[in-house]
Enzyme design. Structure first.
Site, mmCIF file in Angstrom:
data_model
loop_
_atom_site.group_PDB
_atom_site.id
_atom_site.type_symbol
_atom_site.label_atom_id
_atom_site.label_comp_id
_atom_site.label_asym_id
_atom_site.label_seq_id
_atom_site.Cartn_x
_atom_site.Cartn_y
_atom_site.Cartn_z
ATOM 1 N N HIS A 246 94.034 17.148 -37.810
ATOM 2 C CA HIS A 246 93.351 16.180 -36.948
ATOM 3 C C HIS A 246 92.120 16.328 -35.783
ATOM 4 O O HIS A 246 92.462 16.183 -34.352
ATOM 5 C CB HIS A 246 94.125 14.904 -36.811
ATOM 6 N N GLU B 41 101.401 10.557 -37.894
ATOM 7 C CA GLU B 41 100.698 11.820 -37.170
ATOM 8 C C GLU B 41 101.984 12.499 -35.844
ATOM 9 O O GLU B 41 102.395 11.802 -35.226
ATOM 10 C CB GLU B 41 99.368 12.060 -36.284
ATOM 11 N N ARG C 122 91.358 7.925 -40.953
ATOM 12 C CA ARG C 122 92.749 7.589 -40.612
ATOM 13 C C ARG C 122 94.114 7.197 -41.506
ATOM 14 O O ARG C 122 93.839 7.773 -42.837
ATOM 15 C CB ARG C 122 92.566 6.250 -39.823
#
Length: 323
Positions: A287, A269, A240
């Protein structure tokens, strides 16, 4: 779609890709409460189904926090589609007697593949060299700068869970030397264990971040760790974004205090610091670690299995409470 009689209800606020790709597999077994399609504001929609919604299927973009749980007093199960479930307030779920499941090991191989791909790309400059060729610079400026050999690299894996272990196996095949930091040492494995992530960094050429985001791991990869990794070091993150102190990483990259980075995840993000976009020693991915067709299929099967177990009063397949 009209609800079918006698099927258990599953609430979805924002449909995950696995549901979108294999929707018919879900609708054969469950009545889907489609909050994202409702003309009602979300609060009103949740109020309408507050007493009937016992299961929630959510993606990482949907925070399952105390405010949301307060609106769903009948809820007893949260099914997360990702391996990490940091978007779910597990403590609040525990307090309310709500079970939580995640993707278990369903995504491990695919995420590990991407981690290795980023590691290879940063070291061998694959994306940067591709850009060089496409811009016509090979013919006008000559050969592209040298990359760095993979075999013999010392690689420290932060988080040797199911994903980290798959990364280790793959990199061993390339001749890399593996060590790791994790919540606890794994005596069954021969890899050297470092209880201190800064010491891990100081004794390796690269760090690959595979752990979950928790209060303890937030900004765990800080300036001290990055400086310990050193000017020839590479960092890869498929965990993460907030596990790395992104501002400090950017400074280290700009100042040449680490050699490069391969990043699939970011702190804010989908917004990425412009400095990262401009560097040719940084490889960026939006991602996408789990996003293969095969992974989505396995994920959908696992979600259905967890939901079916819950509604049949059977043990959940991949409970996440103790992650």
């Amino acid at each position: 779609m009209a609800p079918l009689p006698n099927l258990p209800e599953v609430l979805i606020i924002n449909p995950p890709p696995a549901f979108i790709s294999f929707e018919s597999d879900f609708t054969k077994k469950f009545n889907i409460l489609r909050a994202w399609e409702s003309p009602l504001p979300l609060d009103q929609y949740l109020t309408t189904h507050a007493q009937s919604a016992k299961a929630l299927l959510c993606r990482a973009l949907t925070p399952v926090n105390a405010d949301l749980l307060r609106q769903l007093p009948a809820l007893k199960l949260v099914v997360s589609v990702s391996t990490g479930a940091n978007h779910v307030d597990k403590a609040e779920c525990r307090r309310r007697g709500i079970a939580v499941t995640n993707a278990g090991n369903a995504n491990s191989e695919d995420v590990a593949d991407l981690a290795v791909g980023l590691f290879l790309d940063v070291n061998r400059k694959i994306s940067a060299a591709d850009w060089y060729v496409r811009r016509g610079l090979w013919s006008s400026k000559g050969d592209y700068p040298l990359g760095s050999k993979i075999g013999g690299k010392r690689v420290g894996i932060v988080g040797l869970g199911s994903i980290g272990y798959e990364v280790a196996k793959r990199l061993e095949a390339f001749g890399c030397i593996i060590s790791y930091n994790s919540r606890r040492e794994k005596p069954s494995l021969s890899y050297p264990f470092y209880s201190n992530v800064c010491e891990l960094a100081a004794n390796n050429d690269a760090l690959i971040i595979c752990c979950a985001l928790t209060d303890q791991t937030r900004h765990m990869i800080n300036k001290e760790v990055l400086l310990a990794l050193g000017k020839y070091g590479v960092v890869v993150n498929i965990g993460r974004g907030a596990i790395i102190d992104e501002k400090e990483m950017v400074k280290c990259l700009v100042n040449g205090e680490i050699r490069g980075a391969g990043l699939d995840v970011f702190e804010n993000e989908p917004h990425i610091p412009k400095e990262l976009v401009e560097m040719d020693n940084v490889v960026l991915s939006p991602h996408r670690g789990v996003y293969t067709l095969e992974s989505l299929k396995r994920g959908s099967e696992l979600m259905i299995a967890n939901l079916a177990a819950f509604f049949s009063n059977k043990p959940l397949v991949t409970p996440a409470m103790d992650d």
